[in-house]
Structures are given as structure tokens and as C-alpha cells.
Design an enzyme around this catalytic site. Structure first.
Site, PDB file in Angstrom:
ATOM      1  N   CYS A 136      26.640  44.205   3.814  1.00 53.87           N
ATOM      2  CA  CYS A 136      28.036  43.789   3.629  1.00 53.87           C
ATOM      3  C   CYS A 136      28.109  42.373   3.062  1.00 53.87           C
ATOM      4  O   CYS A 136      27.924  41.394   3.791  1.00 53.87           O
ATOM      5  CB  CYS A 136      28.795  43.877   4.954  1.00 53.87           C
ATOM      6  SG  CYS A 136      30.505  43.343   4.816  1.00 53.87           S
ATOM      7  N   CYS A 139      30.876  40.189   4.513  1.00 48.19           N
ATOM      8  CA  CYS A 139      30.565  39.669   5.853  1.00 48.19           C
ATOM      9  C   CYS A 139      29.536  38.547   5.779  1.00 48.19           C
ATOM     10  O   CYS A 139      29.669  37.534   6.445  1.00 48.19           O
ATOM     11  CB  CYS A 139      29.995  40.761   6.765  1.00 48.19           C
ATOM     12  SG  CYS A 139      30.789  42.352   6.609  1.00 48.19           S
ATOM     13  N   ASP A 140      28.496  38.734   5.010  1.00 48.45           N
ATOM     14  CA  ASP A 140      27.318  37.854   5.109  1.00 48.45           C
ATOM     15  C   ASP A 140      27.053  37.009   3.877  1.00 48.45           C
ATOM     16  O   ASP A 140      26.191  36.124   3.918  1.00 48.45           O
ATOM     17  CB  ASP A 140      26.068  38.705   5.406  1.00 48.45           C
ATOM     18  CG  ASP A 140      26.211  39.453   6.725  1.00 48.45           C
ATOM     19  OD1 ASP A 140      26.837  38.899   7.647  1.00 48.45           O
ATOM     20  OD2 ASP A 140      25.711  40.583   6.834  1.00 48.45           O
TER      21      ASP A 140
END
Ligand code: NAP
Length: 312
Positions: A136, A139-140
């Protein structure tokens, strides 16, 4: 005791399921969450979460899910650690069969079973998961600011992840096993215009290499000849698709050709009256904890409205 009748059964214990539970419990619907054996959903396999609103500092994914569960229980949700193996919607009330052998009945069912990212299946991918390997970018990606990253895959997700990362990272290399992408043309054109993006055509990753600091490089093998090479990188984003966890419902609900549950536009209403669906088992575009939570809220409100219409 699980041979019981409930106003609402929520199948799935991720951000969508627990948010549906919080809203339903506060509306006096005494919801039951069927949490499977590993509650918490995809957030339990991430570490730092920086994009869930409400927390000024970084929080941990598993902690966030424990809080959501506790919050739902504090307002009156019951959590049962069993797996729903099938639902029957042609009976009133509807039935939910559990792996443990029990059958529960329900006036409404909310399906929030989520999806799982597909992985390459390499041992080294497991070793570095959360330490350089992610599924992701939203997300990261931030953790790889000004660094060199790789994205694996050739579909819309891979290209969108690569575009997102190209605005954050020093360089992005897309690794694809064929010589053409399946992503939409407009996305491809945008990708090709990015000066810091390059593409390794016709390669598979055979190993992810690293040390105590995390990922340092990957080994690639050609899909057209015997050539092999290594390229250095700090992050590897695997974007080779997701599998929605919808198998138990495939003969009951209308799904799209990839198995995602179809809902009436702008709502959580499925093809079966009284059954609602929310989160990543429906949504293949946004896939965020906060969007799943938002849909969970919508499902509880839709279900509440449906129950009120039954009383009328
Ligand atoms: P996808 O379209 O199924 O693409 C998966 C990609 O990963 C393919 O290019 C495939 O290669 C590659 N791949 C699969 N297994 C692999 C493996 N073991 N090793 C290396 N490569 C592998 O998946 P997706 O991109 O996640 O998209 C899923 C669905 O969501 C699609 O319908 C897509 O259109 C939709 N989506 C839409 C949007 C949007 O509209 N903005 C955004 C994201 C996703 P091959 O090409 O060789 O098969």
C-alpha cells in the site's frame, strides 16, 4: 451460545465491521460481530499508521484495531470468534452458518469481510514485510521520501501506486513481467511522463535482499531469456492485485467479475434485501481504513433504516 437470533450480524472485524458495530450498537441494535479467528483486518498486518484522522502522532495498526473493537464493545457490541461459512437470505429471518457448527438468525446482515493483497510468495518477501516490503503506497510511501523504490505489477493499482510514489520518492522503478501494461491508457501516459519513473519490462522478482536496516536490493530474472540482474532499492511495493473475501456469498449476492460485492450506487445495499456490504469487499478503488470505516457507518445507517421500514 451462538444459536441465537440477532437484529444485526456483522461478518468481518476490520475497520468497516467495527465502525458498523459502533453505529448499530448506539442505535440499540445490539449487533454481533463475527470476527473470524484473526480479527482486525488488514490494519493488523501494517505497523505505523499516519493517515487515520484523529491521531496527531503515529499509531500502530494492531493497536488502532484493538481500540476500534473495544469501542464497539463498550457501546454494546458482542464479538464472537467464529467464521461465517454461508448465509441464507431466502428465509425470514435470514440464517448465518458458522464454522463451529452453530446457526444464527438475523434480521439484517452486514458483510465487511475485506480483501487480501496478493503477494509474490517469496520467503524474503515475508522476511521484509513492514521493513521495506508493502502492498500500500498510500499507507507506507511517506516512509520512503527521497529514496529509491520499486513497484511490481502492470495493472491500474501498480501504475497508480507508481504515480503516487513518484511525487514522494527519488526514483520509482516499475517491474512488470510482460512488455505491456494492462492499466488504463490515460494512467500509462501519465506514468511515462514522470521523469523519475523507469520501467523494467519482462522481469520477475526472484528475491528481495536486505539487512538489519531493511530492504537494500532485489534480484530480477527475465521472463524472455535467462538473464538475471540486481537493482538496489529501499522499498518494494507489491501491486499485483487483491482478492476480496467473498467466496461464501458468491451464489447469494451479485458480485462483479473479480468477486467484489456489487452495491447500489451511493449506498451499501446489496442485491439481497436486508443484506448490506461495506469496506474492501466492495471497494477496489480507495481501499483505505478511513474509507472502509466510512462505508461501515453507511451500512449501519442503511440497515437501521431497513429495520425501521420493517416495523412500519
Ligand atoms: P490487476 O488489474 O489484476 O493487475 C494485476 C497486475 O499484476 C497485472 O499486470 C499482472 O500481470 C500482475 N501480476 C499478477 N500476479 C503476478 C505475479 N505473481 N508476479 C508478477 N506480476 C503479477 O489488479 P489491480 O491493478 O489491483 O486492479 C484490480 C481491479 O481494480 C481492476 O479491475 C482495476 O481496473 C481496478 N482498479 C481501478 C482503479 C481506478 O479505476 N482508478 C484503481 C485501482 C484498481 P499481467 O498483466 O501479466 O497479468
Amino acid at each position: 451460545m451462538t444459536n441465537s437470533h440477532e437484529k444485526m450480524i456483522i461478518i468481518g472485524a476490520g475497520a468497516a465491521g467495527f465502525t458498523a458495530a459502533i453505529y448499530a450498537a448506539r442505535a440499540n441494535l445490539s449487533p454481533v460481530v463475527l470476527a473470524g479467528l484473526q480479527p482486525g483486518g488488514q490494519l493488523t498486518i501494517t505497523t505505523d499508521v499516519e493517515n487515520y484522522p484523529g491521531f496527531a502522532e503515529v499509531v500502530q495498526g494492531p493497536w488502532l484495531m484493538q481500540e476500534m473493537q473495544q469501542q464497539s464493545e463498550n457501546v454494546g457490541t458482542r464479538v464472537i470468534y467464529d467464521i461465517a461459512t454461508s448465509i441464507e437470505t431466502d428465509t425470514h429471518p435470514m440464517r448465518v452458518k458458522l464454522d463451529g457448527g452453530d446457526t444464527m438468525t438475523a434480521d439484517t446482515i452486514v458483510i465487511a469481510t475485506g480483501a487480501q493483497a496478493r503477494w509474490l510468495g517469496l520467503e524474503s518477501e515475508n522476511t521484509f514485510n513492514g521493513r521495506g516490503v508493502s502492498a500500500c503506497a498510500t499507507c507506507d510511501g511517506f516512509f520512503y521520501k527521497e529514496r529509491d523504490v520499486l513497484v511490481v505489477g502492470g495493472g491500474n493499482t501498480a501504475v497508480e501506486e507508481a504515480l503516487y510514489l513518484s511525487n514522494l520518492c527519488k526514483s520509482v522503478t516499475l517491474i512488470h513481467r510482460r512488455d505491456s501494461l494492462r492499466a488504463e491508457q490515460i494512467l500509462q501516459e501519465r506514468l511515462f511522463k514522470q521523469p523519475n519513473v523507469s520501467i523494467e519490462w519482462n522481469y520477475n522478482i526472484t528475491e528481495i535482499l536486505g539487512d538489519d536496516t531493511g530492504v537494500t536490493a532485489v534480484s530480477l530474472k527475465s521472463t524472455t531469456d535467462d538473464s538475471e540482474k540486481q537493482i538496489s532499492a529501499h522499498g518494494v511495493f507489491v501491486a499485483i492485485g487483491h482478492d476480496p473475501a467473498t467466496k461464501p456469498f458468491q451464489d447469494i449476492l451479485d458480485l462483479d467479475n473479480e468477486g467484489y460485492i456489487l452495491v447500489k450506487s451511493g449506498t451499501t445495499l446489496t442485491s439481497q434485501t436486508g443484506v448490506f456490504a461495506a469496506g474492501d469487499c466492495v471497494d477496489k478503488i480507495y481501499r483505505q481504513a478511513v474509507t472502509a470505516a466510512g462505508m461501515g457507518c453507511m451500512a449501519a445507517l442503511d440497515a437501521e433504516k431497513y429495520l425501521a421500514s420493517l416495523d412500519d
